[in-house]
Motif scaffolding. Structure first.
Motif, PDB file in Angstrom:
ATOM      1  N   ALA A   1       5.866 -17.405   7.942  1.00 13.03           N
ATOM      2  CA  ALA A   1       7.214 -18.123   7.842  1.00 13.03           C
ATOM      3  C   ALA A   1       7.045 -19.762   7.398  1.00 13.03           C
ATOM      4  O   ALA A   1       7.639 -21.077   6.937  1.00 13.03           O
ATOM      5  N   VAL A   2       6.769 -19.245   5.840  1.00 13.25           N
ATOM      6  CA  VAL A   2       6.699 -19.957   4.888  1.00 13.25           C
ATOM      7  C   VAL A   2       7.670 -20.127   4.253  1.00 13.25           C
ATOM      8  O   VAL A   2       8.200 -18.542   3.063  1.00 13.25           O
ATOM      9  N   PRO A   3       8.205 -21.057   3.966  1.00 17.61           N
ATOM     10  CA  PRO A   3      10.057 -21.219   2.904  1.00 17.61           C
ATOM     11  C   PRO A   3       8.994 -21.225   1.411  1.00 17.61           C
ATOM     12  O   PRO A   3       8.851 -21.568   0.724  1.00 17.61           O
ATOM     13  N   GLU A   4      10.180 -19.892   0.666  1.00 18.90           N
ATOM     14  CA  GLU A   4       9.850 -19.904  -0.833  1.00 18.90           C
ATOM     15  C   GLU A   4       9.970 -20.879  -1.601  1.00 18.90           C
ATOM     16  O   GLU A   4       8.699 -20.980  -2.396  1.00 18.90           O
ATOM     17  N   GLU A   5      10.556 -22.048  -1.010  1.00 20.28           N
ATOM     18  CA  GLU A   5       9.987 -23.273  -1.843  1.00 20.28           C
ATOM     19  C   GLU A   5       8.965 -24.095  -1.933  1.00 20.28           C
ATOM     20  O   GLU A   5       9.044 -25.233  -3.059  1.00 20.28           O
ATOM     21  N   TYR A   6       8.269 -23.441  -0.643  1.00 17.53           N
ATOM     22  CA  TYR A   6       6.981 -23.723  -0.430  1.00 17.53           C
ATOM     23  C   TYR A   6       5.801 -23.244  -0.921  1.00 17.53           C
ATOM     24  O   TYR A   6       5.094 -24.042  -0.918  1.00 17.53           O
ATOM     25  N   TYR A   7       5.859 -21.628  -1.774  1.00 23.52           N
ATOM     26  CA  TYR A   7       5.113 -21.644  -2.438  1.00 23.52           C
ATOM     27  C   TYR A   7       4.164 -22.727  -3.377  1.00 23.52           C
ATOM     28  O   TYR A   7       4.814 -22.852  -4.277  1.00 23.52           O
TER      29      TYR A   7
END
Length: 228
Positions: A11-17
């Motif tokens: 549930a973590v959008p890629e931009e928050y990696y």
């Protein structure tokens, strides 16, 4: 022996990696492998609308944490709601962590809102107040990492509170024999907690005192992650 197929819904959008840190599914896999869990794994990028085509693809599902709120108006969150309700109706084993904990509670009729005391960040203790037969050890208080400002404030119909604290009253819930949710993060390593805290300080404007207090709690002990 046949292994249990565990589907991990990221549930973590890629931009928050975060550069240099593993993805949340990989952290969960590391945690389960360290415990010699008899699992194999499928990963679904839920924020990119990647969900199981059928619930039968896996034996059980786990929903990760997320920097998003369950009340954000993303289409993938709406699809998550449908997935959770269908899985619950079919009594598919399902675990929710942090965001997943809140999302399952809300999708099944509970209520989530911003905590009155603001962010809960760092290593904090909570009490396990109900002992279940599947629990391997009975103890009272457990330290785990927390990083959340939303909390479950009303349980879904039929849910049971298994543990909590003054800072997070509904920290651990179950529903029948197939749903388990936890506000804390047994999967997160210390390096990720430091990175998340730094990001909250620099990009989201949390108070320096909250940041300093969180780092102090994390320096003062170790989480019960292996037990969980």
């Amino acid at each position: 022996m046949r292994k249990t197929r565990l589907g991990i819904l990221d549930a973590v959008p890629e931009e928050y990696y975060i550069s240099g840190e593993k993805t949340d599914p990989d952290k969960f896999i590391d945690m389960f492998e360290a415990a010699h869990a008899p699992f194999d794994y499928a990963t679904y990028l839920a924020t990119q609308d990647h969900f199981p085509e059928s619930l039968d693809e896996c034996d059980a599902y786990l929903i990760t944490g997320s920097p998003c709120s369950v009340y954000d108006t993303y289409t993938w969150i709406e699809r998550f709601d449908d997935f959770i309700r269908t899985a619950h109706t079919q009594k598919k084993p399902m675990v929710g962590i942090c965001f997943g904990h809140q999302l399952i509670a809300r999708a099944l009729g509970g209520r989530v809102r911003l905590a009155e005391d603001g962010w809960l960040l760092g290593l904090h203790e909570f009490d396990v107040t109900v002992h279940k037969p599947w629990m391997c050890e009975r103890r009272g208080t457990h330290p785990l990492y927390f990083i959340n400002q939303d909390q479950v404030v009303e349980l879904p119909p039929g849910a049971e509170r298994l543990g909590g604290s003054a800072a997070c009253p509904n920290a651990m819930l179950s529903l029948d024999e197939h749903v388990l949710t936890l506000q804390a993060h047994p999967e997160q390593p210390l390096s990720s907690m430091h990175a998340f805290s730094q990001e909250l300080l620099e990009d989201y404007g949390i108070e320096r005192s909250l940041y300093d207090d969180a780092l102090e709690t994390m320096a003062g002990g170790d989480p019960d992650a292996a037990l969980f």
